[in-house]
Design a protein around this motif. Structure first.
Motif: not given
Length: 342
Positions: A132, A168, A171
């Motif tokens: 990520h 993100d 996240d």
């Protein structure tokens, strides 16, 4: 001339074309730089340099030229101009259904907030090794921009890009569930970038509804910009890059790659998929395809997303077919064929 040439960036108006031709005939009759009088040559070169920079910016932002072309068209409508004067702070807005398409002034179309957001996101995610990192976010932003250009409906590009770059930063797999629900990082980053409140709220609404676990809970983006980013995000989880990311994530968590004796749970519920942010009993690199990745093609919300996901789906199917054959696992090959028939 340089001033009018810059209209190539924003959408050429008919009257500008006429002015350019008139000026060209006067100061450059033979279409050569040497035709320009010496006292104007330096100014002309400065205009050309400005034009070069603007064209570079246009290529980077993609849809900006289209937006500004629409603006130049709206400028010629006296009713719309009168509506905008003094009421919209330099912006022309019109609404189609529940979606707002905002054409901003050319200064705002430079979108300085995006550059600030990019810098802050790279600082935050640059060291991530779980799949990520900021390279994932940048791919999502580029793909989302492409989807936006291919959509049949108008969409606010600034909202698309901000949503993509920030989707993100909170996240749950990175910051935990408590902070993820508050969107703390996204709020702070947009505040530092001085994103206007209306746009900030739209972006937060999008981010709050993006993610596979949220889809399992029945949530999905309602705004077109959010749908575009959702599709781009899921597309980056599949295909060749998706295979790489799944392997990196499995290795990062010390998970299994492939255990022929551990079959995937193809009907994982939301609470099983992300229980306390941890992996579940059947989790693993290969099982992840059946528990999530091969399902993403059916979750696309836009036509460009569906087209891209179909192509990437086939890459994963081909990989699994070869993998099971080379692993001498015919029962898994059969399982894959049966899974795809559902």
């Amino acid at each position: 001339m340089g001033v009018y040439k810059n209209r190539l960036i924003t959408g050429v108006r008919p009257k500008d074309e006429e002015k350019v031709e008139t000026l060209r005939e006067v100061i450059m009759p033979n279409d050569r730089m040497g035709d320009i009088p010496g006292e104007y040559r330096e100014q002309h070169l400065a205009f050309l340099e400005q034009y070069r920079k603007l064209e570079s910016e246009r290529k980077r932002l993609g849809l900006i030229g289209l937006k500004a072309h629409v603006l130049s068209t709206l400028e010629r409508n006296p009713v719309l101009v009168e509506l905008a004067q003094g009421k919209m702070d330099g912006a022309l807005s019109f609404f189609t259904g529940s979606n707002s398409f905002i054409i901003e002034s050319m200064e705002e179309l430079q979108m300085p907030q995006i550059d600030k957001v990019k810098m802050l996101v790279r600082e935050l995610l640059g060291g991530d090794i779980s799949g990520h990192a900021d390279d994932h976010v940048e791919r999502v932003a580029l793909l989302a921009e492409r989807f936006a250009s291919e959509c049949s409906e108008p969409v606010n590009l600034q909202e698309v890009l901000l949503t993509a770059w920030l989707h993100d930063v909170d996240d749950y797999k990175l910051v935990g569930k408590a902070q993820a629900e508050k969107l703390t990082n996204a709020v702070n980053i947009m505040a530092q970038a001085e994103v206007v409140n209306s746009l900030s709220q739209a972006v937060l609404e999008n981010i709050a509804a993006i993610g596979y676990s949220k889809r399992l809970n029945g949530r999905q983006p309602q705004r077109l910009a959010g749908q575009i980013v959702s599709d781009a995000d899921m597309c980056d989880a599949i295909g060749a890059v998706g295979i790489e990311r799944a392997l990196v994530y499995a290795c990062y968590h010390g998970g299994r790659i492939f255990d022929p004796a551990v079959w995937p749970n193809v009907n994982l519920a939301a609470h099983e998929y992300n229980a306390d942010g941890n992996t579940h009993d059947t989790d693993g690199f290969i099982n992840h395809f059946f528990e999530k990745l091969l399902k993403l093609k059916g979750l696309m919300l836009t036509e460009p997303g569906r087209i891209e996901a179909k192509n990437r789906q086939q890459i994963m199917v081909d990989f699994l077919s070869h993998y099971f054959r080379e692993k001498n696992a015919p029962e898994w090959s059969e399982f894959l064929e049966e899974y795809l028939r559902r």
